[in-house]
Scaffold this active site. Sequence first.
Site: not given
Ligand code: PLP
Length: 361
Positions: A103, A172, A196
């Site tokens: 991520w 994040d 989540k």
């Molecule tokens: C830490 C983290 N950041 C970003 C994301 C991406 O999220 P989204 O699917 O809402 O774009 C995730 C998805 O699992 C994640 O676990």
Amino acid sequence: MNSRIHNFNAGPAALPLTVLEQIQAELLNFKGSGMSVTEISHRSKWFDQVICDATTRVKRLLKLDNNFHVLFVQGGASMQFAMIPMNLLPEGQSADYVDTGTWSTKAIKEARVQRKTVNVVASSEDKSFSYIPGDISFDRNASYVHITSNNTIKGTQWAHFPDTAGVPLICDMSSDIFGRILDPSPFGLIYAGAQKNLGPAGVTLVIIRQDMLERVPQELPTMLKYTTFAEHNSMFNTPPCFAIYTIELVLKWLEETIGGLEEMDRLNRQKAEFLYQAIDRGQFFAGTAEKHSRSLMNVTFRLPSEELEKQFVQQALENGLGGLKGHRSVGGCRASIYNATPLEAVKALVDFMEEFARKHG
Ligand SMILES: Cc1ncc(COP(=O)(O)O)c(C=O)c1O
């Protein structure tokens, strides 16, 4: 399957049962409106109350002062990877990023795609992202420092946030927001996809400090500017009403049933400790994250062979324990034990793990 299972999905993930029951109970007639919450106008007094309550709860739980704005944005956490540099990293300046896996790697890519200057000041790629880097020196002139507080795929988490000597932290928190006590003061912006710890997919919570908002360039497209969301209470256009409504219920549960963030923090540590102890007890299971970097939310582990992992995931499901397969990019097993996963579910998992190890060890 006729009954509900213990849900260890990584996201979308388990929601508190009482929240689902409340949604069910008021689905056809929301607060005497004679309509479903999915049918009312986002400009109605009913929805206005929902979004105000959700905002108030976010502020109360994180003890945010009026310097912080609470926004509900669409496009997932992935959209934030692009919006952050677009809004907060001016031409000619640079930002520091820490790369702790998938991520954060994606966040770096989305800044670079816009030809922004990104310095990766630390990375744990050398050991397959199995730890959180320490002793990082940050650029005091950076516009911001970006980190991912919990790495959902690799099962690592920052135990303490780094000292950036006053440079705003941007974080994040998709997979650990409201999972532990938090001091919001070093953060210029916090973001989290809801699916989540917060509610259904479709909305991203963004908490932004006033001085960050003042950086937003005028010339950006309307829907890509944080100021648009701040100035219109996240209702410049039609917001994801159902998702925001669910967030409000989840935060109500967190405040009123759990008893707030301190208690949630305590419960989450108890659950994680219980599970890690089971992993560490014998030779059969092996945790994949280094111990000092282990996540309270996503517990990643391997079994002696891929074949056994397959059987483990399959038999667990037959025993009412779902979502234990590791992310497709890394394999292995992963138990996501977010806020809504009760200790009782973790105990059921540990019993199953012990039984499985006895049979196959
Ligand atoms: C830490 C983290 N950041 C970003 C994301 C991406 O999220 P989204 O699917 O809402 O774009 C995730 C998805 O699992 C994640 O676990």
